[in-house]
Design a protein around this motif. Structure first.
Motif, mmCIF file in Angstrom:
data_model
loop_
_atom_site.group_PDB
_atom_site.id
_atom_site.type_symbol
_atom_site.label_atom_id
_atom_site.label_comp_id
_atom_site.label_asym_id
_atom_site.label_seq_id
_atom_site.Cartn_x
_atom_site.Cartn_y
_atom_site.Cartn_z
ATOM 1 N N PRO A 332 1.450 -4.386 6.420
ATOM 2 C CA PRO A 332 2.452 -4.218 5.324
ATOM 3 C C PRO A 332 2.709 -3.015 5.045
ATOM 4 C CG PRO A 332 -0.138 -4.269 4.781
ATOM 5 C CD PRO A 332 0.341 -4.289 6.001
ATOM 6 N N PHE A 333 2.249 -2.189 4.689
ATOM 7 C CA PHE A 333 3.605 -1.465 5.122
ATOM 8 C C PHE A 333 4.399 -0.674 5.929
ATOM 9 C CE2 PHE A 333 -0.032 0.599 1.814
ATOM 10 C CZ PHE A 333 0.272 1.235 0.991
ATOM 11 N N SER A 334 3.761 -0.869 7.290
ATOM 12 C CA SER A 334 5.180 -0.598 8.212
ATOM 13 C C SER A 334 6.089 -1.662 7.924
ATOM 14 C CB SER A 334 4.736 -1.025 9.313
ATOM 15 O OG SER A 334 3.183 0.185 9.859
ATOM 16 N N ALA A 335 5.915 -3.066 7.410
ATOM 17 C CA ALA A 335 6.933 -3.657 7.159
ATOM 18 C C ALA A 335 8.147 -3.398 6.248
ATOM 19 C CB ALA A 335 6.046 -5.353 6.727
ATOM 20 N N ILE A 336 7.126 -2.498 5.371
ATOM 21 C CA ILE A 336 8.469 -1.734 4.031
ATOM 22 C C ILE A 336 8.489 -0.918 4.831
ATOM 23 C CG2 ILE A 336 7.551 -0.830 1.231
ATOM 24 C CD1 ILE A 336 4.962 -2.885 1.227
ATOM 25 N N PHE A 337 8.266 0.103 4.759
ATOM 26 C CA PHE A 337 9.030 1.086 5.338
ATOM 27 C C PHE A 337 10.230 0.765 6.584
ATOM 28 C CE2 PHE A 337 4.948 3.665 4.175
ATOM 29 C CZ PHE A 337 5.231 4.200 3.257
ATOM 30 N N VAL A 466 7.429 -10.983 9.586
ATOM 31 C CA VAL A 466 8.311 -12.291 8.787
ATOM 32 C C VAL A 466 8.191 -11.151 7.619
ATOM 33 C CG1 VAL A 466 7.650 -14.065 7.611
ATOM 34 C CG2 VAL A 466 7.195 -14.034 10.114
ATOM 35 N N SER A 467 7.027 -11.010 7.031
ATOM 36 C CA SER A 467 6.804 -9.880 5.877
ATOM 37 C C SER A 467 8.348 -8.861 5.950
ATOM 38 C CB SER A 467 5.254 -9.255 5.309
ATOM 39 O OG SER A 467 4.502 -10.163 5.005
ATOM 40 N N ARG A 472 13.675 -6.851 3.011
ATOM 41 C CA ARG A 472 14.420 -6.825 3.145
ATOM 42 C C ARG A 472 15.732 -7.998 2.580
ATOM 43 N NH1 ARG A 472 17.847 -2.094 4.956
ATOM 44 N NH2 ARG A 472 19.902 -2.849 4.624
ATOM 45 N N ALA A 473 15.567 -8.869 2.294
ATOM 46 C CA ALA A 473 16.094 -10.182 2.072
ATOM 47 C C ALA A 473 15.919 -10.233 0.335
ATOM 48 C CB ALA A 473 15.708 -11.335 2.612
ATOM 49 N N LEU A 494 13.040 -1.807 -5.576
ATOM 50 C CA LEU A 494 11.757 -1.386 -4.561
ATOM 51 C C LEU A 494 10.796 -2.090 -4.286
ATOM 52 C CD1 LEU A 494 11.732 0.651 -1.305
ATOM 53 C CD2 LEU A 494 11.341 1.899 -3.470
ATOM 54 N N SER A 495 10.621 -1.963 -6.295
ATOM 55 C CA SER A 495 8.993 -2.483 -6.096
ATOM 56 C C SER A 495 8.639 -4.063 -6.461
ATOM 57 C CB SER A 495 8.734 -2.291 -7.709
ATOM 58 O OG SER A 495 8.208 -0.418 -8.106
ATOM 59 N N VAL A 496 9.522 -4.654 -6.632
ATOM 60 C CA VAL A 496 9.459 -6.032 -5.992
ATOM 61 C C VAL A 496 9.539 -6.856 -5.073
ATOM 62 C CG1 VAL A 496 10.442 -8.181 -7.042
ATOM 63 C CG2 VAL A 496 10.310 -6.389 -8.539
ATOM 64 N N ALA A 497 10.260 -6.238 -4.388
ATOM 65 C CA ALA A 497 10.898 -6.143 -2.843
ATOM 66 C C ALA A 497 9.464 -5.817 -2.002
ATOM 67 C CB ALA A 497 11.850 -5.155 -2.564
ATOM 68 N N SER A 498 8.371 -4.694 -2.687
ATOM 69 C CA SER A 498 7.843 -4.401 -1.728
ATOM 70 C C SER A 498 5.960 -4.946 -2.204
ATOM 71 C CB SER A 498 7.493 -2.718 -2.272
ATOM 72 O OG SER A 498 7.939 -2.268 -1.361
ATOM 73 N N VAL A 499 6.215 -5.004 -3.627
ATOM 74 C CA VAL A 499 4.989 -6.402 -3.398
ATOM 75 C C VAL A 499 4.660 -7.893 -2.952
ATOM 76 C CG1 VAL A 499 4.275 -7.689 -5.808
ATOM 77 C CG2 VAL A 499 5.479 -5.301 -6.218
ATOM 78 N N GLY A 500 6.946 -8.533 -3.317
ATOM 79 C CA GLY A 500 6.629 -9.689 -2.363
ATOM 80 C C GLY A 500 6.271 -9.563 -1.104
ATOM 81 N N ALA A 501 6.615 -8.571 -0.272
ATOM 82 C CA ALA A 501 5.642 -8.592 0.967
ATOM 83 C C ALA A 501 4.818 -8.784 1.542
ATOM 84 C CB ALA A 501 7.104 -7.176 2.194
ATOM 85 N N ILE A 502 4.347 -7.391 -0.111
ATOM 86 C CA ILE A 502 2.568 -7.416 0.370
ATOM 87 C C ILE A 502 1.779 -9.045 0.508
ATOM 88 C CG2 ILE A 502 0.412 -6.395 -0.169
ATOM 89 C CD1 ILE A 502 2.422 -3.386 -0.479
ATOM 90 N N ALA A 503 1.863 -9.618 -0.564
ATOM 91 C CA ALA A 503 1.923 -10.735 -0.963
ATOM 92 C C ALA A 503 1.664 -11.811 -0.024
ATOM 93 C CB ALA A 503 2.886 -11.240 -2.486
#
Length: 530
Positions: A332-337, A466-467, A472-473, A494-503
């Motif tokens: 998930p960190f990879s997806a965010i970065f 997918v995350s 990004r979206a 940044l926070s909302v997008a990151s939390v969405g990806a992790i969830a």
């Protein structure tokens, strides 16, 4: 060291995770201060090269999960505590004597080392780098002492101070560089003050290492597991066992870090590449460092206690558990970065002399580092399994192969991708190393459930992709809806997008019904209820 009551893996992971998190946050503030003061200019670039060898020794010898730490834990975990102090003092005496010689060599031949690492530097950056290198050379000694301290304290079931102690080093740099910037402001990069800035950065780095060692030494003395005593008992029982793991492990890890030299060799011909790699690498290493300590520190003693053939089935389960936990945390960190590299760099570093042009240089490098996070940490997990089995030679041999492989990939990829190519080369080396390690463990442990593992990780990779797309979206949608002017909106987006990806990623994991994820959720809930 054998004790009446052993901490559980979860308890150790909690202590290490919290302490490491605090250290990494302070480390992040340190990098922000350095970036605000020096940007990607001469001092930051010089420091990136000057710190290579001293920093390499501090990470190699003095880091948690380094060879000194791994060797002592793997040996002391099997011995009574009363045997610890004499053995630790003997190891300390031997290591200190060797590293004192290394320090003298580094100081005398500083110019040659810098030229070897970075032949493409201009005269100003080279002069600053040489001076910084000489100032920081004594870190070689303190690196070894800190590494011994980590191993000694962890083996005696102490995890809080060892995991927290790196923040001492960060605090000295924050105070020193921050104080200088407070008085000089952006004039700190004026030619008249550039040399002073370089000296302050190097001196505070050295003092930070000294402070870290003093804190550990006090804890060791209070625990009765070591003191300042010199001990020349080379026939001490257990010394051979420590050296049997420590020497090849040090050489193996050292060979791995030679790849850093190779990267910087090519980077010295690219403008401001070293500073860009330093900043991006630190952002990635913040979560990697926290997660690696949470995973590797508690698992290494467990691996060491499961090396007998009749315990191999349990060892295989622990290997799978550590690798799956690595995937659940790193993907998930990879997806965010990868998805948000530029917004991340902007919000972390854009202040002082670090402006939009610097962010544009660093962000693509962060994206590249993000792609390789899982492979970096998973390779380390597998290496520790070999250390636990008392085999430091296999990782050493593979690391030698990696040197040539990395140099070849650097040469090929830097032409097409420039700075990113150097990072892609490192990822390639880690992937190939993992494949070799798994193949060898499969043979040594009479088979691993590789197809089962492959299925799990394939789904985790899909979940990561997918995350990342969703991340990004979400970020682009929020930016379009209310913009990103100012720190507050940037942070919210940044926070909302990151939390969405992790969830979203964890939802995939939940559907897989992974026992490791259930264990992770249960521990988090237990912590929250306390």
């Amino acid at each position: 060291m054998n004790k009446g009551k052993q901490r559980s893996i979860g308890n150790i992971a909690g202590i290490v995770g919290i302490a490491t998190f605090i250290s990494k946050i302070v480390g992040l503030v340190r990098e922000q201060v350095v970036a605000a003061a020096f940007g990607v200019g001469a001092v930051a670039n010089a420091y990136a090269y000057a710190y290579v060898i001293p920093g390499f020794l501090l990470i190699l010898l003095g880091g948690i999960n380094g060879p000194f730490h791994s060797a002592l834990v793997s040996v002391l975990a099997k011995r009574d505590q009363k045997e610890a102090a004499p053995l630790i003092e003997t190891v300390t005496t031997l290591v200190t004597a060797i590293l004192l010689v290394v320090t003298v060599v580094l100081i005398v031949f500083a110019g040659r080392f810098i030229d070897l690492i970075a032949p493409g530097l201009d005269s100003e950056v080279r002069a600053i780098a040489i001076q910084q290198f000489q100032i920081m050379a004594p870190l070689a000694v303190f690196a070894g002492l800190v590494g011994i301290g980590f191993g000694s304290l962890n083996a005696s079931d102490q995890y809080w101070l060892p995991s927290l102690s790196p923040l001492f080093s960060s605090l000295t740099i924050i105070v020193g560089v921050g104080g200088l910037y407070w008085f000089l402001g952006e004039e700190i990069n004026d030619p008249e003050y550039v040399k002073l800035g370089g000296v302050v950065l190097a001196v505070t780095t050295l003092l930070g290492g000294v402070w870290q060692w003093i804190a550990q030494q006090i804890a060791q003395m209070r625990s009765g597991i070591s003191g300042f005593r010199l001990r020349f008992d080379w026939a001490r029982e257990g010394l051979d066992d420590v050296m049997k793991v420590m020497i090849p492990a040090t050489l193996s890890s050292g060979m791995l870090h030679i790849n850093v030299y190779t990267d910087l060799f090519f980077a010295s011909y690219l403008p401001n590449a070293a500073a860009a790699m330093r900043y991006a690498n630190f952002v990635v290493l913040t979560p990697v460092g926290i997660i690696s300590n949470v995973i590797l520190v508690p698992f290494l003693p467990v691996f060491s206690r499961l090396t007998e053939p009749d315990k191999w089935d349990e060892l295989k389960l622990k290997i799978r558990q550590s690798l799956v936990l690595t995937g659940l945390t790193m993907f998930p960190f990879s997806a965010i970065f990868v998805a948000l590299s530029e917004p991340i760099i902007r919000i972390i570093f854009e202040r002082g002399v670090f402006r939009a042009d610097a962010s544009a240089l660093v962000a693509p490098v962060l994206l590249a580092y993000g792609l390789g996070m899982f492979f970096y940490l998973a390779r380390d997990v597998l290496v520790r399994v070999f250390y636990a089995l008392g085999d430091g030679n296999t990782p050493f041999k593979i690391s030698i192969l990696n040197i040539f492989l990395n140099a070849f990939l650097d040469y090929i990829l830097v032409r097409s991708f420039e700075v990113q190519g150097l990072v892609f080369a490192t990822i390639g080396v880690n992937v190939i190393s993992m494949i070799i390690f798994i193949f060898l463990l499969n043979r040594r442990l009479n088979g691993l459930p590789l197809w089962e593992w492959a299925g799990v990780f394939s789904i985790l990779v899909v979940a990561s992709v997918v995350s990342g797309i969703a991340c990004r979206a979400i970020h682009e949608g929020l930016t379009y809806f209310w913009g990103d002017d100012g720190f507050v909106l940037q942070f919210i987006n940044l926070s909302v997008a990151s939390v969405g990806a992790i969830a979203l990623f964890l939802t995939f994991g939940k559907l897989l019904k992974l026992p490791e994820l259930e264990l992770l959720f249960n521990r988090v809930l237990a912590k929250l209820k306390r």
